[in-house]
Enzyme design. Sequence first.
Site, PDB file in Angstrom:
ATOM      1  N   SER A 171       0.509 -21.122 -49.537  1.00 35.78           N
ATOM      2  CA  SER A 171       1.262 -22.070 -50.361  1.00 35.78           C
ATOM      3  C   SER A 171       2.670 -21.527 -50.554  1.00 35.78           C
ATOM      4  O   SER A 171       2.901 -20.317 -50.392  1.00 35.78           O
ATOM      5  CB  SER A 171       0.581 -22.239 -51.731  1.00 35.78           C
ATOM      6  N   TYR A 183      -3.450 -18.406 -59.601  1.00 32.83           N
ATOM      7  CA  TYR A 183      -3.243 -19.166 -58.358  1.00 32.83           C
ATOM      8  C   TYR A 183      -2.203 -18.500 -57.458  1.00 32.83           C
ATOM      9  O   TYR A 183      -2.459 -18.240 -56.280  1.00 32.83           O
ATOM     10  CB  TYR A 183      -2.836 -20.611 -58.653  1.00 32.83           C
TER      11      TYR A 183
END
Length: 325
Positions: A171, A183
């Site tokens: 990401s 995350y």
Amino acid sequence: MPIFFVEMYQFLLGMVVFYYLYRWYKEKKRVSDEWEKYVYITGCDSGFGRLLARRLDALGFCVIASCITEKGEEDLKKDCSATLTTVHLDVTKTDSVTKAAELIKTKVGEKGLWGLVNNAGVSVPCGPCDWLTIEDYKSLLDVNLNGVIAVTLSVLPLIKKARGRIVNVASVLGRISLQGGPYSISKFGVEAFNDSIRREMIHFGVKVICIEPGFFRTNMSSSDVIQRQFEKLWAKLPEEIREDYGNDYIDKVFRQKPVLEKMLDDDLMKVVSCMEHALCAVCPRTRYSAGWDSKFLWLPLSYMPSFISDYLLVRKGAKPAKSVI
């Protein structure tokens, strides 16, 4: 002197044009015999994984799609040809990973496994670091990072046999951390794992590729899901931490919800096309930045000095009640 600068500019422009033309020519050649190549994709219940499974199946690849739910498996079988195989997989459980790997070994035989796409992931729990426990961190890291490593190691001998591809979905949040919680930590970890195994596998003819999507509209990025998670965490916080942030802190965060929603890209095929090219091109890229926000906002911001990124991300964001800035 002005003529010199004009000529220099023309030279640099020519070099940039030449580079992109050369890259286009180099990357357009695709692998052959797709019907003989097996590709294992994790996280195919929805989103990128589901779309990629359908796309590769349509191209003639032998797709092995893992889902965590029976409904995900059933829905995918309805949309695809009889060639596609589904398998139940929970990347956090060693027995599940091993069982899936044994099934794949039986199916691919001596051909080996052409491609692995580590796509499975979760986005919650998320929130300010002092709202979370170590168990919150472990639960997400077990999926997004340890799961990637476990699945890769379980089928790595098969990929080496085929001199195939490993595609890891990271990401832009693996390049710059925009929020607290595990995350971004998990995606930074995926980036590191990707780099280390890429260099090691060069010796065996295996290509390892990283996909770095920006913000896309998926189940994982739903602001409603994230807001409910915030509220759930808030309800468990001790009074001392609630006082630090103020009772209106969640309202401050999600007051920007319309802006956040506008940032989400609806075209998931931008990411899927990167995954497809990573698997199908004779000469894939090392990294793919999917989405305009990834290319022109988050990645450039990640290269800026920390005081600039801190100013933009901290001072312009929601402030706790006891903030000193």
